[in-house]
Design a protein around this motif. Structure first.
Motif, mmCIF file in Angstrom:
data_model
loop_
_atom_site.group_PDB
_atom_site.id
_atom_site.type_symbol
_atom_site.label_atom_id
_atom_site.label_comp_id
_atom_site.label_asym_id
_atom_site.label_seq_id
_atom_site.Cartn_x
_atom_site.Cartn_y
_atom_site.Cartn_z
ATOM 1 N N LEU B 3 0.437 -1.124 0.038
ATOM 2 C CA LEU B 3 0.070 0.240 0.049
ATOM 3 C C LEU B 3 1.009 1.008 0.039
ATOM 4 C CD1 LEU B 3 -3.224 1.489 0.426
ATOM 5 C CD2 LEU B 3 -2.745 1.602 2.551
ATOM 6 N N ASP B 4 0.719 1.497 -1.089
ATOM 7 C CA ASP B 4 2.131 3.720 -1.164
ATOM 8 C C ASP B 4 1.275 4.098 -0.462
ATOM 9 O OD1 ASP B 4 2.946 4.969 -1.503
ATOM 10 O OD2 ASP B 4 3.029 4.888 -3.644
ATOM 11 N N ALA B 5 1.081 4.581 0.975
ATOM 12 C CA ALA B 5 0.248 5.709 1.643
ATOM 13 C C ALA B 5 2.387 6.384 2.096
ATOM 14 C CB ALA B 5 -0.274 5.102 2.581
ATOM 15 N N THR B 6 2.344 7.351 0.010
ATOM 16 C CA THR B 6 3.821 8.141 1.141
ATOM 17 C C THR B 6 2.701 9.151 0.873
ATOM 18 O OG1 THR B 6 3.403 8.051 -1.862
ATOM 19 C CG2 THR B 6 5.084 7.275 0.283
ATOM 20 N N GLY B 7 1.747 9.311 0.944
ATOM 21 C CA GLY B 7 0.955 10.720 0.464
ATOM 22 C C GLY B 7 -0.433 11.154 1.903
#
Lengths: 317, 57
Positions: B3-7
């Motif tokens: 899960l790309d939650a970089t933002g």
């Protein structure tokens, strides 16, 4: 000592050990630990760092077989000791009579910390009822006040002193929890806002973050402030069905975040023990206890106030 | 599964608990890529065994 954990198989044993010197400390606790280790029992000691050094030196090579923790760090907030120290160790060793030394009260505990400490000691009795565990709690009679020692007699069913064991006639843990359910008085330094619904949570977090930053809290702890405030305000809105009054201020070396609502907290162990797997909810206050350096609670028919302290010099629990 | 939650600016424990339950039900480990230090703290404190937190650059 004529009685130890082996005299109480398959039940919870919770003595206070009154000691006056390092020698008395070691005379009781080293045999308590080594007897457990020789039986193959899980043994832990969570005590202040100087006490830990004493035990480690006296145990010698046996120290490596015991789980040793500095209580001034692991148990800085007494509200996280049951879940984070005691249950964490006991739950990891099912099927054994677990032996733990837990020293949550020492002479350096502050006036703000003490009520939470003594409530913690009282609540251990409920938290471990029926568990196959011994938790012995040392009290330094040379350094602690008569009131602290009297409270220890009320929170422990057994007293160990001068190699003797006796029942405590003053044992009354429920009354101690009530007696130390103390009002948390308002301060003129606080900046306050009221949150009415969950759509205001982001604004509540920003409000707290900015005041905490102004109060001198470092960047890592600011993210903890956001989480603490979010969990406390959410609890008020969901469980108390009441607006949440959020206040933030600096008091000495701490930034304090406080949330007050109109509900009453009915379970004094709320947030103090881990939620069972699969249970929805019940973890917000547990997180707050894990993150903060101290959590004070006052609850009554008029409402509940929860105060989380974050030390400005610390970098996170 | 990542899960790309970089933002991501903020998450509470309920969202991570739901993600952990999803991962458990599907017998996968979800890698959460995030710059939020609190994600790792929550995962550690609540023993969310099906989540693995990866610090985003």
């Amino acid at each position: 000592m004529t009685s130890t954990a082996t005299n109480y198989p398959n039940q919870f044993v919770h003595p206070a050990l009154f000691y006056r010197s390092d020698e008395e400390y070691l005379q009781t606790l080293v045999p308590f630990m080594t007897a457990g280790l020789s039986e193959g029992a899980p043994v832990a000691a969570a005590v202040p760092g100087d006490r830990l050094d004493l035990l480690r030196d006296a145990l010698g090579t046996d120290a490596a077989r015991a789980h040793l923790l500095d209580m001034t760090k692991a148990g800085r907030n007494p509200g996280r000791i049951i879940a984070g120290v005691l249950r964490a160790f006991a739950d990891a060793h099912p099927g054994h009579h677990v032996r733990i030394i837990g020293e949550p009260i020492w002479a350096g505990r502050s006036e703000a910390e003490y009520p939470a400490c003594v409530q913690h000691e009282a609540l251990i009795n409920n938290a471990f009822a029926g568990r196959d565990v011994t938790i012995v709690c040392p009290y330094n009679t040379a350094a602690l006040t008569p009131q602290v020692l009297a409270d220890a007699e009320a929170t422990h069913p057994l007293l160990w002193e001068a190699a003797q064991e006796r029942s405590s006639p003053q044992y009354a843990p429920e009354s101690v929890v009530q007696r130390y359910n103390l009002p948390l008085h308002a301060t003129s330094d606080a900046v306050t806002t009221t949150i009415f619904c969950t759509t205001d949570l982001a604004a509540a977090r920003t409000f707290a973050l900015e005041r905490a930053r102004d109060g001198g809290l470092g960047p890592e702890r600011l993210s903890e402030v956001e989480l603490i405030v979010d969990e406390l305000v959410t609890n008020s809105l969901l469980h108390a069905a009441s607006p949440a009054e959020l206040s933030v201020w600096r008091d000495g070396e701490h930034v304090i975040c406080q949330v007050a609502d109109h509900g009453r907290m009915t379970d004094p162990l709320a947030g103090r023990h881990p939620a069972p797997p699969g249970q929805l909810g019940g973890r917000g206050l547990l997180l707050v206890h894990a993150l903060a350096d101290l959590v004070r609670v006052h609850t009554s028919d008029d409402g509940t106030t929860i105060r989380a302290y974050l030390h400005t010099a610390a970098t996170g629990s | 599964m990542t899960l790309d939650a970089t933002g991501l600016r903020f998450t509470d424990h309920r969202a991570l608990l739901a993600l952990n339950d999803y991962a458990r039900d599907n017998d996968v480990t979800v890698v959460v890529r995030t710059g939020l230090s609190t994600v790792a703290r929550i995962t550690d404190i609540l023993d969310l065994d099906y989540l693995q937190v990866e610090a985003a650059a």
